[in-house]
Design a protein around this motif. Structure first.
Motif, PDB file in Angstrom:
ATOM      1  N   VAL A  98       0.816  -1.148   0.008  1.00  6.09           N
ATOM      2  CA  VAL A  98       0.077   0.037   0.111  1.00  6.09           C
ATOM      3  C   VAL A  98       0.874   1.440  -0.011  1.00  6.09           C
ATOM      4  CG1 VAL A  98      -0.163   0.011   2.535  1.00  6.09           C
ATOM      5  CG2 VAL A  98      -1.814   1.210   1.175  1.00  6.09           C
ATOM      6  N   ALA A  99       0.386   2.193  -0.787  1.00  6.80           N
ATOM      7  CA  ALA A  99       1.265   3.574  -0.873  1.00  6.80           C
ATOM      8  C   ALA A  99       0.191   4.627  -0.526  1.00  6.80           C
ATOM      9  CB  ALA A  99       1.949   3.817  -1.982  1.00  6.80           C
ATOM     10  N   TYR A 100       0.743   5.796   0.012  1.00 10.40           N
ATOM     11  CA  TYR A 100      -0.208   6.831   0.402  1.00 10.40           C
ATOM     12  C   TYR A 100       0.483   8.144   0.370  1.00 10.40           C
ATOM     13  CZ  TYR A 100      -3.557   9.752   2.695  1.00 10.40           C
ATOM     14  OH  TYR A 100      -4.724  10.933   3.118  1.00 10.40           O
ATOM     15  N   LYS A 101      -0.165   9.258  -0.105  1.00 10.30           N
ATOM     16  CA  LYS A 101       0.528  10.567  -0.340  1.00 10.30           C
ATOM     17  C   LYS A 101       0.057  11.465   0.850  1.00 10.30           C
ATOM     18  CE  LYS A 101       2.426  10.619  -4.894  1.00 10.30           C
ATOM     19  NZ  LYS A 101       1.603   9.516  -5.566  1.00 10.30           N
ATOM     20  N   PRO A 102       0.151  11.572   2.051  1.00  8.92           N
ATOM     21  CA  PRO A 102      -0.580  12.525   2.970  1.00  8.92           C
ATOM     22  C   PRO A 102      -0.386  14.062   2.565  1.00  8.92           C
ATOM     23  CG  PRO A 102       1.624  11.769   3.862  1.00  8.92           C
ATOM     24  CD  PRO A 102       1.400  10.866   2.600  1.00  8.92           C
ATOM     25  N   ILE A 103       0.716  14.225   1.762  1.00  9.67           N
ATOM     26  CA  ILE A 103       0.879  15.595   1.286  1.00  9.67           C
ATOM     27  C   ILE A 103       1.601  15.547   0.089  1.00  9.67           C
ATOM     28  CG2 ILE A 103       1.028  16.549   3.607  1.00  9.67           C
ATOM     29  CD1 ILE A 103       4.204  16.432   3.412  1.00  9.67           C
ATOM     30  N   GLU A 104       1.758  16.716  -0.593  1.00 11.57           N
ATOM     31  CA  GLU A 104       2.022  16.282  -2.163  1.00 11.57           C
ATOM     32  C   GLU A 104       3.306  15.662  -2.398  1.00 11.57           C
ATOM     33  OE1 GLU A 104       2.372  19.225  -5.965  1.00 11.57           O
ATOM     34  OE2 GLU A 104       1.878  20.423  -4.072  1.00 11.57           O
ATOM     35  N   ASN A 105       4.554  16.077  -1.570  1.00 10.03           N
ATOM     36  CA  ASN A 105       5.797  15.545  -1.688  1.00 10.03           C
ATOM     37  C   ASN A 105       6.267  14.463  -0.962  1.00 10.03           C
ATOM     38  OD1 ASN A 105       6.353  17.533  -4.394  1.00 10.03           O
ATOM     39  ND2 ASN A 105       6.784  19.263  -2.745  1.00 10.03           N
ATOM     40  N   LEU A 106       5.134  13.947  -0.131  1.00 12.56           N
ATOM     41  CA  LEU A 106       5.811  12.795   0.675  1.00 12.56           C
ATOM     42  C   LEU A 106       4.872  11.487   0.525  1.00 12.56           C
ATOM     43  CD1 LEU A 106       7.357  11.950   3.127  1.00 12.56           C
ATOM     44  CD2 LEU A 106       5.251  12.848   4.471  1.00 12.56           C
ATOM     45  N   MET A 145       8.049   2.045   4.645  1.00 14.19           N
ATOM     46  CA  MET A 145       8.919   3.038   3.944  1.00 14.19           C
ATOM     47  C   MET A 145       8.251   4.292   3.840  1.00 14.19           C
ATOM     48  SD  MET A 145       8.130   0.798   0.270  1.00 14.19           S
ATOM     49  CE  MET A 145       8.327  -0.514   1.013  1.00 14.19           C
ATOM     50  N   VAL A 146       9.066   5.213   3.237  1.00 11.30           N
ATOM     51  CA  VAL A 146       8.679   6.543   3.037  1.00 11.30           C
ATOM     52  C   VAL A 146       9.719   6.965   1.780  1.00 11.30           C
ATOM     53  CG1 VAL A 146      10.733   7.345   4.559  1.00 11.30           C
ATOM     54  CG2 VAL A 146       8.633   8.801   4.200  1.00 11.30           C
ATOM     55  N   SER A 147       9.101   7.998   1.108  1.00 13.83           N
ATOM     56  CA  SER A 147       9.592   8.698  -0.330  1.00 13.83           C
ATOM     57  C   SER A 147       9.482   9.848  -0.306  1.00 13.83           C
ATOM     58  CB  SER A 147       8.939   7.774  -1.620  1.00 13.83           C
ATOM     59  OG  SER A 147       9.390   8.472  -2.564  1.00 13.83           O
ATOM     60  N   VAL A 148      10.410  10.842  -0.507  1.00 12.61           N
ATOM     61  CA  VAL A 148      10.302  12.248  -0.719  1.00 12.61           C
ATOM     62  C   VAL A 148      10.827  12.642  -2.122  1.00 12.61           C
ATOM     63  CG1 VAL A 148      11.230  14.348   0.223  1.00 12.61           C
ATOM     64  CG2 VAL A 148      10.954  12.500   1.907  1.00 12.61           C
ATOM     65  N   LYS A 149       9.691  13.286  -2.599  1.00 15.24           N
ATOM     66  CA  LYS A 149      10.184  13.967  -4.097  1.00 15.24           C
ATOM     67  C   LYS A 149      11.054  15.302  -3.835  1.00 15.24           C
ATOM     68  CE  LYS A 149       7.574  13.788  -8.366  1.00 15.24           C
ATOM     69  NZ  LYS A 149       6.017  13.858  -8.857  1.00 15.24           N
ATOM     70  N   LEU A 150      11.948  15.114  -4.206  1.00 16.91           N
ATOM     71  CA  LEU A 150      13.248  16.129  -3.909  1.00 16.91           C
ATOM     72  C   LEU A 150      12.970  17.183  -5.069  1.00 16.91           C
ATOM     73  CD1 LEU A 150      16.162  13.805  -3.475  1.00 16.91           C
ATOM     74  CD2 LEU A 150      14.641  14.804  -1.851  1.00 16.91           C
ATOM     75  N   ALA A 151      12.508  16.868  -6.088  1.00 16.00           N
ATOM     76  CA  ALA A 151      12.409  17.870  -7.431  1.00 16.00           C
ATOM     77  C   ALA A 151      11.123  17.122  -8.345  1.00 16.00           C
ATOM     78  CB  ALA A 151      13.485  18.257  -7.919  1.00 16.00           C
ATOM     79  N   GLY A 193      16.616  -0.775   2.960  1.00 21.85           N
ATOM     80  CA  GLY A 193      16.789  -0.526   1.555  1.00 21.85           C
ATOM     81  C   GLY A 193      16.544   0.756   1.233  1.00 21.85           C
ATOM     82  N   PHE A 194      17.227   1.427   0.150  1.00 19.26           N
ATOM     83  CA  PHE A 194      16.861   2.743  -0.404  1.00 19.26           C
ATOM     84  C   PHE A 194      17.094   2.879  -1.726  1.00 19.26           C
ATOM     85  CE2 PHE A 194      21.483   2.564   0.735  1.00 19.26           C
ATOM     86  CZ  PHE A 194      22.150   3.238  -0.459  1.00 19.26           C
ATOM     87  N   GLY A 195      16.604   3.766  -2.303  1.00 23.70           N
ATOM     88  CA  GLY A 195      16.879   4.076  -3.585  1.00 23.70           C
ATOM     89  C   GLY A 195      16.610   5.504  -4.246  1.00 23.70           C
ATOM     90  N   PHE A 196      16.599   6.008  -5.425  1.00 29.96           N
ATOM     91  CA  PHE A 196      16.426   7.143  -6.261  1.00 29.96           C
ATOM     92  C   PHE A 196      15.548   6.734  -7.326  1.00 29.96           C
ATOM     93  CE2 PHE A 196      20.188   8.444  -3.762  1.00 29.96           C
ATOM     94  CZ  PHE A 196      19.944   9.653  -3.338  1.00 29.96           C
ATOM     95  N   TYR A 197      14.668   7.717  -7.545  1.00 28.49           N
ATOM     96  CA  TYR A 197      13.742   7.318  -9.021  1.00 28.49           C
ATOM     97  C   TYR A 197      13.837   8.754  -9.713  1.00 28.49           C
ATOM     98  CZ  TYR A 197      10.166   4.604 -11.358  1.00 28.49           C
ATOM     99  OH  TYR A 197       9.496   4.159 -12.464  1.00 28.49           O
ATOM    100  N   PHE A 198      14.143   8.384 -10.959  1.00 22.65           N
ATOM    101  CA  PHE A 198      14.333   9.691 -11.639  1.00 22.65           C
ATOM    102  C   PHE A 198      13.104   9.525 -12.921  1.00 22.65           C
ATOM    103  CE2 PHE A 198      18.245   8.481 -10.002  1.00 22.65           C
ATOM    104  CZ  PHE A 198      18.712   9.777  -9.471  1.00 22.65           C
ATOM    105  N   ARG A 199      12.416  10.671 -13.049  1.00 23.78           N
ATOM    106  CA  ARG A 199      11.678  11.002 -14.305  1.00 23.78           C
ATOM    107  C   ARG A 199      12.140  12.066 -14.921  1.00 23.78           C
ATOM    108  NH1 ARG A 199       5.661   9.532 -13.804  1.00 23.78           N
ATOM    109  NH2 ARG A 199       6.352   7.475 -13.802  1.00 23.78           N
ATOM    110  N   PRO A 200      13.374  12.359 -15.656  1.00 21.54           N
ATOM    111  CA  PRO A 200      13.699  13.412 -16.359  1.00 21.54           C
ATOM    112  C   PRO A 200      12.924  13.882 -17.601  1.00 21.54           C
ATOM    113  CG  PRO A 200      15.310  11.748 -17.100  1.00 21.54           C
ATOM    114  CD  PRO A 200      14.353  11.214 -15.884  1.00 21.54           C
TER     115      PRO A 200
END
Length: 412
Positions: A98-106, A145-151, A193-200
Motif C-alpha cells: 500500500v502507498a499513500y501521499k499524505p501531502i504532495e511531496n511525501l 517505507m517513506v519517499s520524498v520528492k526532491l524535485a 533498503g533505499f533508492g532514487f527514482y528519476f523521471r527526467p
C-alpha cells in the motif's frame, strides 16, 4: 553453547535456479516484463524501490497478488546411470503493498513479500541423502517505507526490513543409520533498503535501488536425531526420550543492487531493462554448531563445517508492454540469471543453474481497478557436477514454470 553460523543453505528453495535462492516473484506485472523494476503505476513498485512511490499517479494505491511455481530437479550419477528426481510441491509466493501521499511531496507505504519460500524434496534413500532429503522454507518480509520528492523529476526513498522465517531440513546420518531434522520457526533479522527514482522526461523512468544484507538469527533452533537403537543417544549426549539437541544460528542473506529503466517509445509501447548485482560472496561456508552432539568435522566435534564458495552474480532483464486499448495491455520479457557457484561447488540443497527465462502476461484496467496475469518458463542449463569436497559427481538438470495473478486498486 557456542555461537553458530548456519548458512542460508538452510533457507534455500529452488524457485530461482540461478541467483542462489533468491525468488524473483514480487510483482505479477513485473514478472510479465522479466521482473523489471522501473514501473511506478501502482504500489507494486514499493518492494523494488521505495522511491518509486512518489511517482504513483494516485494518492492511494493498494496491490496484492500471488504465484504458483512448479519445479523439478533431476540428478544422474554418470557412473551408475541412476537418475533421481525431486518431488516438490507447488510453491505459492505472495505479496501485498500500500502507498499513500499524505501531502504532495511525501509518500508513505508498506510492503509484504515472501522472497524466500519453497520446498525441495528428494527421495529419502537417494545417494545425496546425507546432504538433504527434504528442505522447507517459509519467510516473510515486512517493510515500512517513506519517499520524498526532491524535485518534480527525482525522489528518494528508504525502507526498514523486518524478516521472519521458518526452516525445516531433513538429512540422513548414515554413520548411525539415522536421520537429523534441523528446525527453527522463529528466525528473524532486519535490514534496510533505499533508492532514487528519476523521471527526467515523461518518456523515461530510471530506478536505482539497494537492498542490504540481512542476518537472520535463529536463537532457539532444535536438532532432532532419530536412530534405530536407543543405545546411540547417550553416545551423542542426547536424551533418548527426545533425541533433541539445541543450536543457535545467524543466517546471512546477501545484498542486492538494481539499476532499471523504462522508456516509452510511443504512447502505447514501452520497453524496460534491469541489471541486478547480488553479493553472494559473503556466503562462503556452512557451519553448524550443536550444543552436545559430536557429529562435526572440526577439532571441536560439535562443529560441522562445509565450504560453499559462492561468488557474486548478475542478472540481465529485458521486458516490454504494448497497450492494445486503454483497458488491455500485453507484456513480454526475457532474462538471464547467473548461478552464484561453479560446477565444483554444486550442492543439492540449493541447486542453482545458469538460467534463461521467458515471461509474458496481460493486464486489464477498469477505471480504478487493475487485474494482471503473468507466466514464466525457466530454461536452466544442465550442469556437470564435480563437487570433490562432498564426493558428489554427475549431471544435474532442472525445469520450472511460474504463473501469477495480481490485483490493484487506485481509488483516488
Amino acid at each position: 553453547m557456542k555461537k553458530i553460523l548456519v548458512s542460508t543453505a538452510l533457507l534455500a528453495g529452488v524457485l530461482s535456479y540461478a541467483g542462489g535462492f533468491r525468488v524473483s516473484l514480487q510483482g505479477v506485472k513485473q514478472l510479465a516484463m522479466a521482473h523489471t523494476s522501473a514501473h511506478a503505476e501502482d504500489a507494486s513498485v514499493a518492494f523494488f524501490n521505495p522511491a518509486g512511490m512518489s511517482f504513483i499517479p494516485s494518492k492511494l494505491s493498494i496491490v496484492a497478488g500471488g504465484f504458483g511455481a512448479s519445479n523439478k530437479v533431476t540428478f544422474q550419477n554418470l557412473n551408475t546411470l541412476q537418475s533421481t528426481e525431486t518431488d516438490n510441491p507447488i510453491g505459492t509466493p505472495l505479496y501485498a503493498a500500500v502507498a499513500y501521499k499524505p501531502i504532495e511531496n511525501l509518500s508513505i507505504g508498506f510492503s509484504f513479500t515472501t522472497p524466500f519460500g519453497s520446498t525441495i524434496e528428494w527421495p529419502s534413500d537417494w545417494e545425496g541423502k546425507e546432504m538433504v532429503q527434504k528442505l522447507e522454507l517459509k519467510s516473510f518480509y515486512f517493510q515500512p517505507m517513506v519517499s520524498v520528492k526532491l524535485a518534480p523529476w527525482v525522489s528518494f526513498g528508504a525502507s526498514y526490513i523486518y524478516a521472519k522465517g521458518k526452516v525445516d531440513w531433513d538429512k540422513a546420518v548414515t554413520q548411525f543409520g539415522g536421520e537429523l531434522n534441523i528446525k527453527d520457526e522463529k528466525a528473524s533479522g532486519s535490514g534496510y533498503g533505499f533508492g532514487f527514482y528519476f523521471r527526467p522526461d515523461p518518456k523515461l523512468d530510471v530506478s536505482i535501488a539497494y537492498r542490504s544484507p540481512i542476518d537472520m538469527k535463529a536463537k532457539k533452533g532444535t536438532a532432532t536425531f532419530k536412530f534405530p537403537s536407543a543405545a546411540i543417544y547417550p553416545l551423542l549426549g542426547l536424551d533418548p526420550s527426545t533425541g533433541q539437541d539445541k543450536f543457535t544460528a545467524t543466517l546471512p542473506l546477501v545484498e542486492e543492487y538494481t539499476i532499471g529503466l523504462t522508456y516509452k517509445i510511443t504512447p502505447k509501447w514501452l520497453v524496460s531493462a534491469d541489471f541486478n548485482y547480488h553479493g553472494w560472496e559473503r556466503y562462503s561456508k556452512l557451519t553448524l554448531d550443536f550444543a552436545n552432539a559430536p557429529v562435526g568435522n572440526q577439532a571441536d566435534p560439535t562443529v560441522l563445517v562445509a565450504p560453499k564458495n559462492f561468488r557474486n552474480s548478475k542478472t540481465f532483464r529485458l521486458g516490454t508492454q504494448y497497450a492494445f486499448t486503454d483497458m488491455i495491455f500485453g507484456r513480454l520479457g526475457a532474462y538471464y540469471d547467473e548461478s552464484p557457484y561453479t560446477d565444483e561447488n554444486f550442492i543439492p540443497e540449493t541447486p542453482s543453474f545458469n538460467t534463461y527465462v521467458v515471461t509474458g502476461g496481460l493486464g486489464f484496467k477498469l477505471k480504478q481497478f487493475g487485474v494482471d496475469i503473468a507466466g514464466g518458463y525457466a530454461m536452466p542449463q544442465a550442469r556437470d557436477v564435480k563437487n570433490a569436497t562432498l564426493g558428489f559427481n554427475g549431471q544435474a538438470k532442472a525445469r520450472a514454470f511460474y504463473f501469477g495473478l495480481g490485483l490493484s486498486y487506485n481509488p483516488f
